[in-house]
Design a protein around this motif. Structure first.
Motif, PDB file in Angstrom:
ATOM      1  N   VAL A 190       0.782  -1.123  -0.079  1.00 29.55           N
ATOM      2  CA  VAL A 190      -0.122   0.188  -0.044  1.00 29.55           C
ATOM      3  C   VAL A 190       0.885   1.311   0.016  1.00 29.55           C
ATOM      4  O   VAL A 190       2.072   1.020   0.366  1.00 29.55           O
ATOM      5  N   LYS A 191       0.337   2.373  -0.425  1.00 27.31           N
ATOM      6  CA  LYS A 191       1.015   3.703  -0.066  1.00 27.31           C
ATOM      7  C   LYS A 191       0.424   4.393   1.040  1.00 27.31           C
ATOM      8  O   LYS A 191      -0.649   4.362   1.274  1.00 27.31           O
ATOM      9  N   ILE A 192       1.266   5.137   1.495  1.00 28.56           N
ATOM     10  CA  ILE A 192       0.938   5.776   2.642  1.00 28.56           C
ATOM     11  C   ILE A 192       1.640   7.457   2.510  1.00 28.56           C
ATOM     12  O   ILE A 192       2.334   7.597   1.751  1.00 28.56           O
ATOM     13  N   ARG A 193       0.914   8.455   3.454  1.00 26.29           N
ATOM     14  CA  ARG A 193       1.169   9.643   3.256  1.00 26.29           C
ATOM     15  C   ARG A 193       0.672  10.125   4.777  1.00 26.29           C
ATOM     16  O   ARG A 193      -0.543   9.673   5.230  1.00 26.29           O
ATOM     17  N   VAL A 194       1.491  11.433   5.128  1.00 25.53           N
ATOM     18  CA  VAL A 194       0.789  12.044   6.418  1.00 25.53           C
ATOM     19  C   VAL A 194       0.333  13.316   5.969  1.00 25.53           C
ATOM     20  O   VAL A 194       0.891  13.982   4.989  1.00 25.53           O
ATOM     21  N   THR A 195      -1.024  13.772   6.327  1.00 23.15           N
ATOM     22  CA  THR A 195      -1.522  15.037   5.728  1.00 23.15           C
ATOM     23  C   THR A 195      -1.093  16.028   6.685  1.00 23.15           C
ATOM     24  O   THR A 195      -0.596  15.919   7.580  1.00 23.15           O
ATOM     25  N   LEU A 196      -1.670  17.299   6.343  1.00 25.37           N
ATOM     26  CA  LEU A 196      -1.361  18.498   6.964  1.00 25.37           C
ATOM     27  C   LEU A 196      -2.069  18.646   8.394  1.00 25.37           C
ATOM     28  O   LEU A 196      -1.544  18.839   9.218  1.00 25.37           O
ATOM     29  N   GLU A 197      -2.855  17.723   8.388  1.00 24.17           N
ATOM     30  CA  GLU A 197      -3.794  17.357   9.502  1.00 24.17           C
ATOM     31  C   GLU A 197      -3.275  16.703  10.486  1.00 24.17           C
ATOM     32  O   GLU A 197      -3.882  16.180  11.702  1.00 24.17           O
ATOM     33  N   GLN A 198      -2.221  15.901  10.155  1.00 24.44           N
ATOM     34  CA  GLN A 198      -1.310  15.148  11.098  1.00 24.44           C
ATOM     35  C   GLN A 198      -2.034  13.648  11.081  1.00 24.44           C
ATOM     36  O   GLN A 198      -2.283  13.071  12.344  1.00 24.44           O
ATOM     37  N   GLU A 199      -2.786  13.507   9.909  1.00 24.30           N
ATOM     38  CA  GLU A 199      -3.552  12.094   9.869  1.00 24.30           C
ATOM     39  C   GLU A 199      -2.719  11.241   8.747  1.00 24.30           C
ATOM     40  O   GLU A 199      -2.022  11.705   8.040  1.00 24.30           O
TER      41      GLU A 199
END
Length: 95
Positions: free
Chosen positions: A42-51
């Motif tokens: 899977v691919k992951i990323r952290v959003t600006l909202e820290q999610e």
């Protein structure tokens, strides 16, 4: 002056393999993923909202608040709903 929020996403994508018990690891913590993605990439990323957002090829399959401590786990019960009936169907196909 306060923190300046970027006008566009600055996160970078990373790849993870989902464990057989339906978790991915990120910065020393574990986050659950729907069971049908076990043993897949899977691919992951952290959003600006820290999610933490987890994606298959097409869509976001899970979201978790980012854990700030170490060696913690974020688990959502709905990621495991139906796992027993899915296992039984798979076992019935094999026999």
């Amino acid at each position: 002056m306060g923190t300046v929020k970027p006008l566009f996403p600055t996160s970078r994508w990373e790849s993870r393999e989902v464990s057989k018990d339906c978790f991915i690891s990120y910065l020393g913590n574990k986050y659950s993923v729907p069971f049908r993605f076990a043993s897949q990439r899977v691919k992951i990323r952290v959003t600006l909202e820290q999610e933490l957002e987890i994606y298959d090829e097409l869509e976001c399959i899970a979201q978790h608040p980012l854990i700030s401590e170490k060696a913690k786990m974020s688990m959502k019960a709905e990621h495991f709903e139906g796992i027993h009936s899915a296992k039984k169907r798979a076992e019935a196909k094999e026999s």
